[in-house]
Design a protein around this motif. Sequence first.
Motif, PDB file in Angstrom:
ATOM      1  N   GLY A  24      41.263  39.904  42.362  1.00 25.34           N
ATOM      2  CA  GLY A  24      42.415  39.720  41.726  1.00 25.34           C
ATOM      3  C   GLY A  24      42.580  38.810  40.824  1.00 25.34           C
ATOM      4  N   TYR A  25      41.856  37.484  41.063  1.00 31.17           N
ATOM      5  CA  TYR A  25      42.117  36.181  40.359  1.00 31.17           C
ATOM      6  C   TYR A  25      41.819  36.556  38.770  1.00 31.17           C
ATOM      7  CZ  TYR A  25      42.653  31.474  38.619  1.00 31.17           C
ATOM      8  OH  TYR A  25      42.741  30.221  37.987  1.00 31.17           O
ATOM      9  N   ILE A  35      49.454  37.232  26.109  1.00 30.48           N
ATOM     10  CA  ILE A  35      50.226  37.696  27.185  1.00 30.48           C
ATOM     11  C   ILE A  35      49.263  38.183  28.335  1.00 30.48           C
ATOM     12  CG2 ILE A  35      52.089  39.233  27.814  1.00 30.48           C
ATOM     13  CD1 ILE A  35      53.009  39.245  25.153  1.00 30.48           C
ATOM     14  N   SER A  36      49.518  37.747  29.196  1.00 26.03           N
ATOM     15  CA  SER A  36      48.673  38.397  30.548  1.00 26.03           C
ATOM     16  C   SER A  36      49.785  38.566  31.613  1.00 26.03           C
ATOM     17  CB  SER A  36      47.536  37.357  30.920  1.00 26.03           C
ATOM     18  OG  SER A  36      48.336  36.278  31.429  1.00 26.03           O
ATOM     19  N   LEU A  37      49.356  39.444  32.638  1.00 23.61           N
ATOM     20  CA  LEU A  37      49.989  39.782  33.781  1.00 23.61           C
ATOM     21  C   LEU A  37      50.124  38.493  34.686  1.00 23.61           C
ATOM     22  CD1 LEU A  37      48.773  43.296  34.973  1.00 23.61           C
ATOM     23  CD2 LEU A  37      50.937  42.683  33.544  1.00 23.61           C
ATOM     24  N   THR A  42      48.256  40.002  39.661  1.00 26.42           N
ATOM     25  CA  THR A  42      47.092  40.790  40.149  1.00 26.42           C
ATOM     26  C   THR A  42      46.379  40.740  41.442  1.00 26.42           C
ATOM     27  OG1 THR A  42      45.844  39.252  38.975  1.00 26.42           O
ATOM     28  CG2 THR A  42      46.497  41.080  37.817  1.00 26.42           C
ATOM     29  N   THR A  43      46.754  39.365  42.049  1.00 25.33           N
ATOM     30  CA  THR A  43      46.140  38.954  43.455  1.00 25.33           C
ATOM     31  C   THR A  43      46.724  40.009  44.438  1.00 25.33           C
ATOM     32  OG1 THR A  43      45.251  36.939  42.666  1.00 25.33           O
ATOM     33  CG2 THR A  43      45.716  37.302  45.032  1.00 25.33           C
ATOM     34  N   LEU A  44      48.300  39.934  44.028  1.00 27.00           N
ATOM     35  CA  LEU A  44      49.280  40.806  44.870  1.00 27.00           C
ATOM     36  C   LEU A  44      48.716  42.282  45.022  1.00 27.00           C
ATOM     37  CD1 LEU A  44      51.727  40.875  46.693  1.00 27.00           C
ATOM     38  CD2 LEU A  44      53.077  41.013  44.758  1.00 27.00           C
ATOM     39  N   VAL A 449      46.818  26.544  42.618  1.00 20.37           N
ATOM     40  CA  VAL A 449      46.326  27.854  42.236  1.00 20.37           C
ATOM     41  C   VAL A 449      45.582  28.444  43.603  1.00 20.37           C
ATOM     42  CG1 VAL A 449      44.519  28.909  40.926  1.00 20.37           C
ATOM     43  CG2 VAL A 449      45.781  27.287  39.884  1.00 20.37           C
ATOM     44  N   VAL A 450      44.722  27.663  44.364  1.00 20.27           N
ATOM     45  CA  VAL A 450      43.991  28.426  45.394  1.00 20.27           C
ATOM     46  C   VAL A 450      45.104  28.881  46.572  1.00 20.27           C
ATOM     47  CG1 VAL A 450      42.398  28.152  47.048  1.00 20.27           C
ATOM     48  CG2 VAL A 450      41.869  27.483  44.796  1.00 20.27           C
TER      49      VAL A 450
END
Length: 560
Positions: A24-25, A35-37, A42-44, A449-450
């Motif tokens: 996901g990361y 622009i990014s999600l 994405t991890t979710l 982050v982690v």
Amino acid sequence: MSDWFVTTLRDHPAIALFLTVALGYPLGTFKYRGISLGTVATTLLVGILVGQLHIQISHNVAIVFFLLFLFAIGYRVGPQFVRGIADDGVMQALFAVVVCAVTLATAYGVARLAGYSVGYGAGLFAGAATASSALGLSTTAIQGLGLSADETHAMIGALSTAFAMTYIFGTIGPILIISQIGPWLLHIDLVAACRAYEKRMGGTNHGSGTSWHHYVMRTYRLLDDWPQVGQKVGEIEASDAHSRCFFDQIRRDGQVIEATEATVLKAGDVVSVAGVRSSLRALFVIGAEEVEDLELLAVPVAGVDVVVTKRAFDRKTLTELAHMAATHGIFLTRIRRGAMGEEIPILPQTTIHRGDVLTVVGQPQRIRASISAIGRADFSDEQTDVSVMFLMIALGALIGVPAVMLDGVPLTLSIAGGVLFAGIAAGWQRSVFPTFGNVPPAVIWFMNVVGLNLFIAVIGITAGPSFVAGVREVGISLFLWGMLVTTIPVIFALLVGKYVFRFDDALVLGCCAGAGTSTATLGLLADRAGSQVPALGYTIPYAVSNTLLTIGGIVIVTLL
């Protein structure tokens, strides 16, 4: 083979957890036109897909990572949060409070209007506001409602579903509205506004530079008709303080001597001088010739990051600091401020605050003499004060445990909220009294982050089985309601910031980006303006909103 893989993930959920973040990361780091999600979304989503395999992970795993994440947030925003509440950033802090209140009220109103349950309403708020930390506090608050295990699980599933469906536009919406629609809506020429602001702050037409950081070192031989022959070095340096020209060494009668303030300059001297190129030309236009003296030019120049902690530097402009003995012979090349270390412009009227990180260059001995007057050097903060960090997390959690019952609803700061405020206290303490409690930026980044992504992965995997049912239940309407919850507070912030709080045209968009905790928006604004001026309006609203939106995760559950 596939059966073995699924069975292995079910028997060893830790593998599924790390696999989710690993997949996901990187998906969240892809950008299209800036622009990014985002890695959280994405991890979710990957966690929800993995969760379709019906993998069970204890929520206690998630809460450990979430508490580390919350402490990191508090530690990063602590100095700016406290200063914004108690100091000259009151108006920007108040602006952030108003925007957060409108965001919460909009989410609550839409949830009631759409008839959403507590889970969907809380997820709608967290996703539309891109307040990932609020998701965790909402989860904790739901678990404290005293519901059955099945009801709690269903509510948390709804929370994750709503968050995933609204987070995407919650990320993209503010970027588009503030950076693209905002200048048109408010009739702002961002480039012209930033240039005008820089000019008012003492900048030039060539950008935001000043003599603080555009400097060179040259060597000159003084002739008999040089106008300053017979004057002391200190008198010449003080005659044009804004140019910040400093004499370093002198070659006299074949000997190299240090240039002190009391040194009298004589014809025949070869001097090494540091300063602005234009000022050096003006100073030596008559009665001097430039020479190349390699020994005088071979001066070791050190660059050091210095954290401002002393009150003597707090709320002083660069012009005022230029007159202080502590800044003699050093040059400022960068100023970083706030939780994200945003770079702000170097202008004569730029105000320095405690907690700012100044990058200065100059002779090592002059930098050493200046550090004690400014604050502390930032080059030895490699070790983490683990004992203090974990003690603060434990104390914050203990403070958040007590609850007060109001009409059968438990009102509590929660251990998550307590840890957030413990982080704020620790970060502020470290910026003002840097004797203990150090957590290096790299460690804060890792915890942030982690810690967040592992927490989000657990939420996604746990909620995976109920996600599909949730999407069928609410349909596309939840996404559309989320767009509304994202858009209304942003438009409100633009109008109120411009016409009620009357922020400068160069700052108002940065204030809105900060109040919306949209760092990507700030980056686009700086690129469009060709200036770092918008960052001056970003740091305090960001710190306040980041804190209040997090707490909003508890409030929205209580209200619903």
